[in-house]
Design an enzyme around this catalytic site. Structure first.
Site, short mmCIF file in Angstrom:
data_model
loop_
_atom_site.label_atom_id
_atom_site.label_comp_id
_atom_site.label_asym_id
_atom_site.label_seq_id
_atom_site.Cartn_x
_atom_site.Cartn_y
_atom_site.Cartn_z
N GLY A 122 2.95 -1.26 4.31
CA GLY A 122 2.89 0.17 4.04
C GLY A 122 4.28 0.70 3.72
N GLY A 123 4.91 1.32 4.70
CA GLY A 123 6.20 1.99 4.50
C GLY A 123 7.23 1.16 3.75
N GLY A 145 2.58 2.08 11.00
CA GLY A 145 3.55 3.17 10.91
C GLY A 145 4.28 3.47 12.20
N LYS A 168 0.05 4.26 -0.20
CA LYS A 168 -0.60 5.41 0.47
C LYS A 168 -0.44 6.68 -0.39
CE LYS A 168 -0.18 3.01 4.83
NZ LYS A 168 -0.05 3.07 6.29
N GLU A 223 -6.82 4.44 7.99
CA GLU A 223 -6.56 5.85 7.70
C GLU A 223 -7.78 6.50 7.02
OE1 GLU A 223 -2.87 5.22 5.66
OE2 GLU A 223 -1.89 4.74 7.54
N GLU A 276 -5.30 -5.14 10.47
CA GLU A 276 -4.31 -4.09 10.69
C GLU A 276 -4.62 -3.37 12.00
OE1 GLU A 276 -2.30 -2.92 6.73
OE2 GLU A 276 -3.98 -1.58 7.06
N ASN A 317 0.87 -1.19 0.00
CA ASN A 317 0.00 0.00 0.00
C ASN A 317 0.90 1.23 0.00
OD1 ASN A 317 -1.78 2.06 0.50
ND2 ASN A 317 -2.45 1.30 2.52
P1 13P Z 1 3.04 0.27 7.73
O1 13P Z 1 3.58 -1.01 7.10
O2 13P Z 1 3.77 1.49 7.25
O3 13P Z 1 2.95 0.16 9.20
O4 13P Z 1 1.55 0.45 7.18
C1 13P Z 1 0.68 -0.61 7.22
C2 13P Z 1 -0.51 -0.27 6.45
O5 13P Z 1 -1.27 0.60 6.81
C3 13P Z 1 -0.75 -1.01 5.19
O6 13P Z 1 -2.02 -0.76 4.69
#
Ligand code: 13P
Length: 251
Positions: free
Chosen positions: A234-235, A173, A11, A97, A167, A9
């Site tokens: 995510g990151g 994050g 984002k 989010e 999640e 993702n």
């Molecule tokens: P992180 O991997 O950055 O913690 O984010 C997870 C996320 O929200 C994936 O949708």
């Protein structure tokens, strides 16, 4: 029984040019990976740039959100058919989010899931508790409520096109991923609820992914758990070497 599924993702990151470059690097870093499914979810504005780069590879295109209606006067809205036309196979729905910063409710998430299924998309329903809810002993209650409400009126026949991402909000994050025990417990709660909703057989193919601070350092642990069918990253999905290491973590 379930093909492992690793999704990135991105984002609100990458211009179309940056996204195409990132996708090109991911394609070459994942050459020779065939035993699992990989998807990337760029922002809407980069979908058209990423689509052609991953066409013909085993990497699938995912969107991060969609509108609950098919078309109409919804300024800024993006419908399922617009996403399908760009080659999207998957769509994230109900990411925390979206819930926290855009006010999405379980009811709205349910309408979006149904819109995705009305079209040809495969929704990835995101659920997860906040830290206070976990500390207050409300993990099960929160997950059951989210799964029930977000999947209301979804037929067992459509379950095969669905994935769920667990999640926990406090893990996103923060660098503080859930422990394997905590993730497995949550996945078991979610699977049990899916079985109640759809029946054991129809629920069996639904993949449940873990998301929240997934990294090359903890991916192998998640991969070792039969309850964890993949991860939503995510990151680390923006860093090619890290994402490739997570994909190659032994799923
Ligand atoms: P992180 O991997 O950055 O913690 O984010 C997870 C996320 O929200 C994936 O949708």
């Amino acid at each position: 029984m379930r093909t492992p599924f690793i999704a990135g993702n991105w984002k609100m990151n990458t211009t179309p040019t940056e996204a195409a470059g990132l996708a090109r690097e991911i394609v070459s870093a994942l050459e020779g990976v065939y035993n699992l499914e990989v998807a990337v979810a760029p922002p809407f504005t980069s979908l058209a740039a990423v689509g052609p780069v991953i066409r013909g590879t085993s990497i699938r295109l995912a969107a991060q959100d969609l509108h609950w209606e098919d078309h109409g006067p919804f300024t800024g809205g993006i419908s399922h058919s617009m996403l399908e036309a760009l080659g999207c196979v998957y769509v994230l729905v109900g990411h925390s989010e979206r819930r926290i910063y855009f006010g999405e409710t379980d009811h709205l998430v349910n309408r979006k899931i149904k819109a995705a299924l009305r079209g040809g998309l495969r929704p990835i329903l995101c659920v997860g508790e906040e830290e206070a809810e976990r500390k207050g002993g409300r993990l099960r209650e929160v997950l059951v409520r989210q799964v029930d409400r977000c999947l209301e009126d979804v037929s067992a026949g459509a379950a095969g096109r669905l994935a769920v991402a667990y999640e926990p909000v406090w893990a996103i994050g923060t660098g503080r991923a859930a422990t394997l025990e905590d993730a497995v417990e949550a996945h078991q709660i979610i699977r049990h609820q899916l079985e109640l909703l759809f029946g054991t057989q129809a629920a069996a193919p639904v993949r449940i992914l873990y998301g929240g601070s997934v990294s090359p350092g903890n991916a192998a642990g998640f991969a070792s758990q039969p309850e964890v069918d993949g991860v939503l990253v995510g990151g680390a999905s923006l860093k090619v070497a890290e994402f490739a290491a997570i994909v190659r973590a032994g799923w």
